[in-house]
Design a protein around this motif. Structure first.
Motif, PDB file in Angstrom:
ATOM      1  N   UNK A 204      59.366  64.252  31.695  1.00 29.00           N
ATOM      2  CA  UNK A 204      59.028  63.128  31.007  1.00 29.00           C
ATOM      3  C   UNK A 204      59.876  63.284  29.581  1.00 29.00           C
ATOM      4  N   UNK A 205      59.976  61.985  28.933  1.00 31.95           N
ATOM      5  CA  UNK A 205      60.345  61.282  27.971  1.00 31.95           C
ATOM      6  C   UNK A 205      60.153  61.193  26.906  1.00 31.95           C
ATOM      7  N   UNK A 206      60.611  61.453  26.146  1.00 32.96           N
ATOM      8  CA  UNK A 206      59.424  61.015  24.298  1.00 32.96           C
ATOM      9  C   UNK A 206      59.670  60.064  23.599  1.00 32.96           C
ATOM     10  N   UNK A 207      58.635  58.970  23.608  1.00 30.20           N
ATOM     11  CA  UNK A 207      59.620  57.595  22.565  1.00 30.20           C
ATOM     12  C   UNK A 207      59.914  58.307  21.589  1.00 30.20           C
ATOM     13  N   UNK A 208      60.829  58.323  20.577  1.00 26.20           N
ATOM     14  CA  UNK A 208      60.710  57.744  19.388  1.00 26.20           C
ATOM     15  C   UNK A 208      61.149  55.760  18.827  1.00 26.20           C
TER      16      UNK A 208
END
Length: 293
Positions: free
Chosen positions: A168-172
């Motif tokens: 999945x994706x990481x949010x930054x």
């Protein structure tokens, strides 16, 4: 290959209410999931934030959307920004649904609920109860930290912590120059109606670069495209590509130096609507750029 998607903190600026703003962010999260983005980065747009749904709201809702459903209650509790999260579409990412297989390789996100002696921790990973696991050598975790758990059997439960990022994706949250300056930024693309129209020939050239180096793709906000956010005359962008249109392998160097992007790309060159919404632009842009040479 790393794929980073950049959206502005003013992404929900035109939403009439929190429900509409949340739904919009849900489609952004869906696009990031479908096209396997590694990072979804919120960059600041102080000139576009209206004080209602600024970067704190955008970042929080996207982080919530990226959290597996079985961890959301413990990870987030109740927050004002999350009042309308019931309208978020399910992402169905592997890290959120887990695997129903009992075979090795099933991974899930977990939250460390307790750190005990001798390198043991208790982890809530959406099973019936938190499980006690050994920490891998050299890996340090603290209470409340998110970890990846690899499950080899569910009945009885056999699992271990692994020192690797979750699917999945990481949010930054970071600013545009920092995001574009990463070593793994790859091909740095600005999605804009004033950029070079995407053609089959251009895509054939670009696909090989993206497959080899990865990409960072940035999007603007409603009524505030990337030229407005960066304070750049849109005519300068059009003029720069007019000088290089005969050679798909040449990018306007002056524009690259000024903006930090390798390429300004119009992925909806014959748009039938006066406005292409940001969430629509994500699908229109990431779909062709996900093709392989």
């Amino acid at each position: 290959m790393t794929v980073s998607v950049l959206v502005p903190s003013s992404l929900s600026r035109e939403a009439e209410d929190k429900r509409e703003a949340t739904r919009k962010l849900g489609y952004v999260a869906r696009a990031a999931t479908i096209f396997r983005a590694d990072r979804l980065i919120v960059y600041p747009d102080p000139g576009g934030d209206d004080g209602r749904f600024g970067d704190g709201f955008v970042e929080t809702v996207l982080r919530y959307a990226a959290t597996p459903p079985y961890l959301r209650k413990e990870a987030w509790g109740k927050r004002d920004e999350l009042e309308a999260v019931g309208v978020l579409p399910p992402l169905r990412a592997p890290s959120q649904t887990g695997s129903e297989s009992n075979g090795s390789g099933s991974t899930r996100q977990g939250i460390v609920t307790e750190v005990g002696p001798e390198g043991r921790v208790r982890v809530n990973c959406g099973l019936q109860h938190p499980i006690s696991l050994n920490t891998p050598p050299g890996m340090e975790v603290g209470e409340g930290e998110r970890v990846t758990v690899r499950i080899s059997s569910r009945r009885p439960v056999r699992a271990k912590l692994v020192d690797e990022p979750s699917p999945g994706f990481a949010v930054e949250r970071t600013d545009l120059p920092a995001a574009l300056g990463r070593e793994d930024a790859g091909v740095r693309i600005a999605a804009s109606r004033y950029g070079e129209p995407l053609t089959v020939g251009r895509l054939e050239t670009l696909a090989g670069r993206v497959e080899r180096d990865g990409m960072t793709v940035a999007f603007g906000a409603p009524e505030r495209g990337l030229p407005d956010i960066l304070g750049i005359d849109q005519g300068a962008i059009e003029a720069a590509y007019a000088d290089t249109e005969d050679d798909a392998n040449v990018e306007p160097s002056d524009l690259r130096t000024e903006t930090g992007f390798d390429l300004w790309l119009n992925t909806v060159p014959n748009q039938g609507s006066a406005v292409v919404r940001t969430e629509e632009a994500l699908f229109a842009t990431l779909a062709p750029l996900s093709l392989r040479a």
